[in-house]
Motif scaffolding. Sequence first.
Motif, PDB file in Angstrom:
ATOM      1  N   GLY A   1       0.835  -1.188   0.000  1.00 39.24           N
ATOM      2  CA  GLY A   1       0.000   0.000   0.000  1.00 39.24           C
ATOM      3  C   GLY A   1       0.871   1.240   0.000  1.00 39.24           C
ATOM      4  N   SER A   2       0.583   2.154   0.905  1.00 35.83           N
ATOM      5  CA  SER A   2       1.379   3.378   0.997  1.00 35.83           C
ATOM      6  C   SER A   2       2.458   3.283   2.063  1.00 35.83           C
ATOM      7  CB  SER A   2       0.461   4.569   1.305  1.00 35.83           C
ATOM      8  OG  SER A   2      -0.202   4.370   2.552  1.00 35.83           O
ATOM      9  N   SER A   3       2.634   2.091   2.650  1.00 34.41           N
ATOM     10  CA  SER A   3       3.586   1.913   3.740  1.00 34.41           C
ATOM     11  C   SER A   3       4.830   1.173   3.278  1.00 34.41           C
ATOM     12  CB  SER A   3       2.938   1.138   4.890  1.00 34.41           C
ATOM     13  OG  SER A   3       1.809   1.823   5.392  1.00 34.41           O
ATOM     14  N   MET A   4       5.923   1.449   3.944  1.00 33.57           N
ATOM     15  CA  MET A   4       7.189   0.762   3.664  1.00 33.57           C
ATOM     16  C   MET A   4       8.152   1.039   4.794  1.00 33.57           C
ATOM     17  SD  MET A   4       8.503   3.350   0.671  1.00 33.57           S
ATOM     18  CE  MET A   4       6.806   3.542   0.088  1.00 33.57           C
ATOM     19  N   ASN A   5       9.127   0.174   4.968  1.00 30.53           N
ATOM     20  CA  ASN A   5      10.230   0.381   5.902  1.00 30.53           C
ATOM     21  C   ASN A   5      11.517   0.501   5.100  1.00 30.53           C
ATOM     22  OD1 ASN A   5       8.441   0.081   8.028  1.00 30.53           O
ATOM     23  ND2 ASN A   5       9.107  -1.988   8.545  1.00 30.53           N
ATOM     24  N   VAL A   6      12.298   1.528   5.385  1.00 30.88           N
ATOM     25  CA  VAL A   6      13.592   1.710   4.737  1.00 30.88           C
ATOM     26  C   VAL A   6      14.676   1.301   5.729  1.00 30.88           C
ATOM     27  CG1 VAL A   6      15.134   3.304   3.541  1.00 30.88           C
ATOM     28  CG2 VAL A   6      12.646   3.610   3.387  1.00 30.88           C
ATOM     29  N   TYR A   7      15.394   0.234   5.416  1.00 30.47           N
ATOM     30  CA  TYR A   7      16.359  -0.350   6.346  1.00 30.47           C
ATOM     31  C   TYR A   7      17.780   0.145   6.113  1.00 30.47           C
ATOM     32  CZ  TYR A   7      12.612  -3.535   7.619  1.00 30.47           C
ATOM     33  OH  TYR A   7      11.425  -4.055   8.064  1.00 30.47           O
ATOM     34  N   ALA A   8      18.053   0.613   4.911  1.00 35.99           N
ATOM     35  CA  ALA A   8      19.393   1.116   4.601  1.00 35.99           C
ATOM     36  C   ALA A   8      19.294   1.993   3.356  1.00 35.99           C
ATOM     37  CB  ALA A   8      20.369  -0.040   4.351  1.00 35.99           C
ATOM     38  N   GLY A   9      20.223   2.925   3.229  1.00 36.81           N
ATOM     39  CA  GLY A   9      20.280   3.758   2.033  1.00 36.81           C
ATOM     40  C   GLY A   9      19.107   4.690   1.860  1.00 36.81           C
ATOM     41  N   ASP A  10      18.648   5.308   2.955  1.00 34.81           N
ATOM     42  CA  ASP A  10      17.463   6.187   2.862  1.00 34.81           C
ATOM     43  C   ASP A  10      17.736   7.454   2.063  1.00 34.81           C
ATOM     44  OD1 ASP A  10      18.027   8.511   5.072  1.00 34.81           O
ATOM     45  OD2 ASP A  10      18.861   6.602   5.708  1.00 34.81           O
TER      46      ASP A  10
ATOM     47  N   ALA B   1      13.137  10.048  -1.564  1.00 35.11           N
ATOM     48  CA  ALA B   1      12.848  11.484  -1.488  1.00 35.11           C
ATOM     49  C   ALA B   1      11.848  11.752  -0.372  1.00 35.11           C
ATOM     50  CB  ALA B   1      12.313  11.986  -2.826  1.00 35.11           C
ATOM     51  N   LEU B   2      12.354  11.793   0.860  1.00 37.49           N
ATOM     52  CA  LEU B   2      11.505  12.012   2.030  1.00 37.49           C
ATOM     53  C   LEU B   2      11.206  13.495   2.179  1.00 37.49           C
ATOM     54  CD1 LEU B   2      13.370   9.643   4.516  1.00 37.49           C
ATOM     55  CD2 LEU B   2      11.313   9.145   3.200  1.00 37.49           C
ATOM     56  N   ARG B   3       9.940  13.798   2.460  1.00 33.52           N
ATOM     57  CA  ARG B   3       9.530  15.192   2.601  1.00 33.52           C
ATOM     58  C   ARG B   3       8.959  15.492   3.980  1.00 33.52           C
ATOM     59  NH1 ARG B   3       7.711  13.596  -2.294  1.00 33.52           N
ATOM     60  NH2 ARG B   3       5.611  13.241  -1.483  1.00 33.52           N
ATOM     61  N   THR B   4       8.875  14.483   4.837  1.00 37.97           N
ATOM     62  CA  THR B   4       8.317  14.671   6.163  1.00 37.97           C
ATOM     63  C   THR B   4       9.393  14.503   7.215  1.00 37.97           C
ATOM     64  OG1 THR B   4       7.707  12.342   6.310  1.00 37.97           O
ATOM     65  CG2 THR B   4       6.038  13.861   5.468  1.00 37.97           C
ATOM     66  N   THR B   5       9.164  15.073   8.360  1.00 39.70           N
ATOM     67  CA  THR B   5      10.115  14.966   9.457  1.00 39.70           C
ATOM     68  C   THR B   5      10.040  13.564  10.037  1.00 39.70           C
ATOM     69  OG1 THR B   5       9.839  17.288   9.987  1.00 39.70           O
ATOM     70  CG2 THR B   5      10.815  15.885  11.686  1.00 39.70           C
ATOM     71  N   THR B   6      11.184  12.928  10.180  1.00 37.57           N
ATOM     72  CA  THR B   6      11.202  11.572  10.737  1.00 37.57           C
ATOM     73  C   THR B   6      11.234  11.639  12.250  1.00 37.57           C
ATOM     74  OG1 THR B   6      13.607  11.509  10.597  1.00 37.57           O
ATOM     75  CG2 THR B   6      12.383  10.639   8.716  1.00 37.57           C
ATOM     76  N   ARG B   7      10.568  10.700  12.880  1.00 39.72           N
ATOM     77  CA  ARG B   7      10.531  10.630  14.341  1.00 39.72           C
ATOM     78  C   ARG B   7      10.942   9.228  14.769  1.00 39.72           C
ATOM     79  NH1 ARG B   7       4.564  12.459  15.725  1.00 39.72           N
ATOM     80  NH2 ARG B   7       4.231  11.014  13.980  1.00 39.72           N
ATOM     81  N   ALA B   8      11.781   9.162  15.754  1.00 45.84           N
ATOM     82  CA  ALA B   8      12.230   7.859  16.254  1.00 45.84           C
ATOM     83  C   ALA B   8      11.124   7.225  17.051  1.00 45.84           C
ATOM     84  CB  ALA B   8      13.485   8.035  17.114  1.00 45.84           C
ATOM     85  N   ALA B   9      10.888   5.939  16.790  1.00 44.57           N
ATOM     86  CA  ALA B   9       9.848   5.226  17.538  1.00 44.57           C
ATOM     87  C   ALA B   9      10.366   4.880  18.930  1.00 44.57           C
ATOM     88  CB  ALA B   9       9.454   3.955  16.788  1.00 44.57           C
TER      89      ALA B   9
END
Length: 284
Positions: free
Chosen positions: A261-270, A274-282
Amino acid sequence: MGRVTERRKVIRIRDGVVSSRPDTLVAEEPLEIRLNGKPLAITMRTPGDDFALAAGFLVSEGVLGAASDVRNIVYCAGATADGVNTYNVVDVRTAPEVVIPDITLERNVYTTSSCGLCGKASLDAVRTTARWPIADTPPLRVEPELLASLPDRLRAAQRVFERTGGLHAAALFAEDGELLDIREDVGRHNAVDKLVGRAVRSGALPLSRAILLVSGRASFELAQKAVMAGIPMLAAVSAPSSLAVDLAAETGLTLVGFLRGSSMNVYAGDHRIALRTTTRAARS
């Protein structure tokens, strides 16, 4: 040559109603890969694209990197009672100048359709045999929305899966989302080998601007095959293994898992996403 599918009788039970009908199944047969006349490996595969499969396998072994490395690929006579060729033995003859890596000379393995190159040495072996560093010139940048659209495109192109429900698929996409090639096989690693083999035989390696998408999980073997073909991004609809993540981090491969769907996990090489949102640590 072997068929991609076969028909078998099946007893079908639906809501308590029993019926008999033919069912279409994925064909699975062994393929012995020989290198310069010597047995190297046996894999269980779906017949078809056998020469590409063998060539792609040898790319992942560090043996092949260009079409000129191959002198020829031929079927050898299979052993049957009536002398009919089974088309289950392939011999790859390399050009005289090709140097065979020691790790390949020492290999004599049986691989299955599920496990890939079982017992493959280590991360060091990949680092020492990879021909092309994973680098971006110019930088490869992929929108998350484009990545999210690829699994549906992959599924729509799986012709044999629609008839059997029993095949893995691997596809190469351009950075703009164009489908470049797709292969299906009972083994996910075979599907990738067929893609890479077709590329090396057409002189297309390294695949430095391509995205590799696989229909299942991202194992170490699949990450290895991506690195050996110079592919900068590997995406999978399921989970990666820890060793796949380690290899991706060490080689610069972008590794995406759980692409649904619209979800994914990036494990390496982010940096390639092209990320446009602020990332937050879980929270741990």
